[in-house]
Scaffold this motif. Structure first.
Motif, PDB file in Angstrom:
ATOM      1  N   GLN A  58       0.823  -1.210   0.000  1.00  0.00           N
ATOM      2  CA  GLN A  58       0.000   0.000   0.000  1.00  0.00           C
ATOM      3  C   GLN A  58       0.857   1.260   0.000  1.00  0.00           C
ATOM      4  O   GLN A  58       0.512   2.254  -0.656  1.00  0.00           O
ATOM      5  CB  GLN A  58      -0.927  -0.010   1.226  1.00  0.00           C
ATOM      6  N   ALA A  65       0.906   6.454  -7.009  1.00  0.00           N
ATOM      7  CA  ALA A  65      -0.194   7.375  -7.287  1.00  0.00           C
ATOM      8  C   ALA A  65       0.306   8.808  -7.402  1.00  0.00           C
ATOM      9  O   ALA A  65      -0.200   9.594  -8.216  1.00  0.00           O
ATOM     10  CB  ALA A  65      -1.250   7.270  -6.185  1.00  0.00           C
ATOM     11  N   VAL A 100      -7.266  20.159  -1.728  1.00  0.00           N
ATOM     12  CA  VAL A 100      -7.035  18.709  -1.768  1.00  0.00           C
ATOM     13  C   VAL A 100      -6.226  18.257  -0.546  1.00  0.00           C
ATOM     14  O   VAL A 100      -6.566  17.258   0.102  1.00  0.00           O
ATOM     15  CB  VAL A 100      -6.315  18.319  -3.071  1.00  0.00           C
ATOM     16  N   CYS A 107     -10.742  14.608   7.004  1.00  0.00           N
ATOM     17  CA  CYS A 107     -11.213  13.226   7.147  1.00  0.00           C
ATOM     18  C   CYS A 107     -10.722  12.601   8.447  1.00  0.00           C
ATOM     19  O   CYS A 107     -11.439  11.830   9.104  1.00  0.00           O
ATOM     20  CB  CYS A 107     -10.756  12.396   5.957  1.00  0.00           C
ATOM     21  N   PRO A 116      -7.720   4.498   0.655  1.00  0.00           N
ATOM     22  CA  PRO A 116      -8.263   5.026  -0.607  1.00  0.00           C
ATOM     23  C   PRO A 116      -8.324   6.554  -0.639  1.00  0.00           C
ATOM     24  O   PRO A 116      -8.129   7.162  -1.697  1.00  0.00           O
ATOM     25  CB  PRO A 116      -9.660   4.406  -0.679  1.00  0.00           C
ATOM     26  N   VAL A 117      -8.581   7.183   0.508  1.00  0.00           N
ATOM     27  CA  VAL A 117      -8.573   8.642   0.557  1.00  0.00           C
ATOM     28  C   VAL A 117      -7.167   9.168   0.266  1.00  0.00           C
ATOM     29  O   VAL A 117      -6.987  10.118  -0.508  1.00  0.00           O
ATOM     30  CB  VAL A 117      -9.054   9.146   1.930  1.00  0.00           C
ATOM     31  N   TYR A 119      -4.846   7.629  -1.448  1.00  0.00           N
ATOM     32  CA  TYR A 119      -4.563   7.391  -2.859  1.00  0.00           C
ATOM     33  C   TYR A 119      -5.119   8.526  -3.718  1.00  0.00           C
ATOM     34  O   TYR A 119      -4.450   9.042  -4.621  1.00  0.00           O
ATOM     35  CB  TYR A 119      -5.194   6.069  -3.325  1.00  0.00           C
ATOM     36  N   CYS A 120      -6.372   8.880  -3.447  1.00  0.00           N
ATOM     37  CA  CYS A 120      -7.022   9.939  -4.239  1.00  0.00           C
ATOM     38  C   CYS A 120      -6.314  11.277  -4.050  1.00  0.00           C
ATOM     39  O   CYS A 120      -6.110  12.025  -5.012  1.00  0.00           O
ATOM     40  CB  CYS A 120      -8.496  10.068  -3.847  1.00  0.00           C
ATOM     41  N   VAL A 121      -5.934  11.589  -2.813  1.00  0.00           N
ATOM     42  CA  VAL A 121      -5.236  12.845  -2.535  1.00  0.00           C
ATOM     43  C   VAL A 121      -3.896  12.871  -3.265  1.00  0.00           C
ATOM     44  O   VAL A 121      -3.535  13.875  -3.905  1.00  0.00           O
ATOM     45  CB  VAL A 121      -5.041  13.026  -1.015  1.00  0.00           C
ATOM     46  N   LEU A 123      -2.998  11.188  -5.927  1.00  0.00           N
ATOM     47  CA  LEU A 123      -3.218  11.230  -7.376  1.00  0.00           C
ATOM     48  C   LEU A 123      -3.614  12.632  -7.826  1.00  0.00           C
ATOM     49  O   LEU A 123      -3.074  13.170  -8.804  1.00  0.00           O
ATOM     50  CB  LEU A 123      -4.294  10.222  -7.758  1.00  0.00           C
ATOM     51  N   LEU A 124      -4.569  13.244  -7.119  1.00  0.00           N
ATOM     52  CA  LEU A 124      -5.016  14.590  -7.482  1.00  0.00           C
ATOM     53  C   LEU A 124      -3.901  15.609  -7.291  1.00  0.00           C
ATOM     54  O   LEU A 124      -3.714  16.505  -8.119  1.00  0.00           O
ATOM     55  CB  LEU A 124      -6.235  14.978  -6.647  1.00  0.00           C
TER      56      LEU A 124
END
Length: 442
Positions: A58, A65, A100, A107, A116-117, A119-121, A123-124
């Motif tokens: 992970q 990411a 972002v 959170c 997953p949060v 990962y999204c952060v 990536l963005l």
């Protein structure tokens, strides 16, 4: 009627960066954002490992990411940088990045922070960084007069060397004092400061775009690539950076591992070597423009890229012990001075040679090739290390580092005595056609 050049003259007749307030605002904003990003680079893995009990897989996925947008979005980002206002794009990406980054502490505060949060952060944030840099690097020639482009890029790289090191060490301290999650609020604040500084930028040159219908995304990307491939000076510059990134990537994949395991230098030894790289990068950025004026851009590039593999030889010969550690620290500092001076020079040279409406696309073509080269280098390093060992991978990368210098030696770049935007013409045997919508470089 006086021009902007007249108002920017020193007593000795040379323009001065002090008389370009737009550049000062840009410089402060970019350095602040980089320092904040360096804090996040420390905090995010700590949050994943300690707060969320992430597995090694992970943590690796989180790093991927963050890196993936550099390769996937580099070319479209170049189109965006040339198509839209660079200043507005920089402000928008800074504000979006601030929001972002703030998602993580938000959170965490309400108890819904998960991998997953993150990962999204990551990536963005990576995507916004690519978009921001596509505009931020290409805007420098619009902020200063042509004679000051090398000085401006050197000043930016010096600030980045300091901000990156300060952010990394400061981030480690802040994580220990405030906690990793709270540290991200500092990064969010740094983006807001950067957005405010960028909003105060004023340009001295207008970004001229050619008249006619807007080209599609693919056609625009191809136009930027075609310009690089056709240009007798920019083509070897970009290919040199890509070759260097590939060879260096093979070495850096196992650099820290080799110091820690094979040479047994420990955390302190690794910190001394990496600290020397930071100091060397700062010095290299400071002396780059002076070296260009004294030796010429061609010679600075050639010496810089040739010095890199030479300074890598001590790593191949090193053994455990304080004497070898001191040698590696000195070699790392000299190597960083050389390559930073060369990198600053090639960026300035490329910007001077490129028409204004292609600045971002040409820049991002280089970024895309470099990112791809680094990804490929990681795979090659793994294969070589698995088959014949880590030392062999380091040797392979060091030998391949001779290629950039060899490419520059046979290219017309070696003949350059001054920057194209300074005084004299390009080498006589180079014929540069006028680009449609752009200005001829003399």
């Amino acid at each position: 009627m006086p021009t902007h050049v007249d108002s920017a003259q020193q007593q000795d007749g040379r323009p001065s960066l002090r008389d370009h307030p737009g550049f000062r605002a840009y410089w402060l904003g970019e350095a602040t954002a980089l320092a904040g990003s360096s804090i996040s680079a420390v905090a995010l893995p700590v949050i994943a490992a300690l707060e969320l009990d992430a597995t090694p897989g992970q943590v690796s996925a989180l790093a991927s990411a963050a890196m993936a947008p550099g390769f996937l979005l580099a070319l479209p980002a170049g189109v965006a940088g040339d198509r839209f206002s660079k200043k507005r794009l920089m402000v928008s990406t800074d504000l979006a990045a601030a929001a972002v980054v703030a998602v993580v502490p938000a959170c965490w505060a309400v108890g819904v922070l998960t991998m997953p949060v993150l990962y999204c952060v990551a990536l963005l944030l990576g995507a916004l960084t690519v978009l921001h840099q596509a505009a931020a690097i290409a805007i420098v020639p619009e902020l200063v007069v042509p004679e000051l482009v090398p000085d401006a890029n050197a000043r930016v790289m010096a600030a980045f060397a300091v901000a990156g090191s300060a952010g990394t060490y400061g981030g480690t301290t802040a994580v220990n004092l405030l906690g990793a999650v709270r540290c991200l609020l500092l990064d969010s604040a740094s983006y807001l400061i950067s957005a405010w500084c960028t909003s105060r930028i004023s340009t001295v040159r207008v970004d001229q775009r050619p008249a006619g219908p807007r080209l599609g995304m693919i056609t625009s990307i191809r136009e930027g690539m075609a310009h690089v491939l056709r240009d007798p000076l920019q083509r070897p510059l970009v290919l040199t950076m890509a070759y260097h990134a590939f060879a260096e990537g093979i070495v850096t994949t196992y650099f820290a591992y080799y110091l820690l395991t094979e040479l047994d230098y420990g955390d302190i030894g690794l910190g001394l070597v990496l600290g020397a790289v930071g100091v060397g990068s700062f010095i290299g950025a400071l002396v780059a423009s002076r070296m260009v004026r004294r030796l010429g851009p061609g010679m600075v590039l050639l010496v810089g890229f040739a010095a890199y593999p030479i300074c890598g030889v001590p790593l191949l010969l090193a053994r455990s012990g304080h004497g070898w550690l001191i040698t590696l620290v000195a070699a790392s500092a000299v190597k960083a001075i050389a390559v930073t001076a060369a990198a600053s020079t090639q960026r300035s040279l490329r910007q001077q040679l490129c028409p204004s409406h292609l600045q971002s696309r040409v820049q991002q073509t280089s970024v895309w090739l470099v990112a791809g080269a680094r990804l490929l280098a990681t795979l090659v390093a793994g294969v070589v290390a698995a088959v014949v060992g880590v030392w062999a991978a380091l040797l392979t990368g060091t030998v391949l580092l001779l290629s950039p210098a060899a490419l520059l030696w046979v290219s017309p770049v070696r003949q350059l005595k001054v920057m194209p935007g300074a005084t004299t013409a390009l080498p006589a045997r180079i014929s540069r056609p006028m680009e449609e919508g752009g200005d001829r470089v003399h």
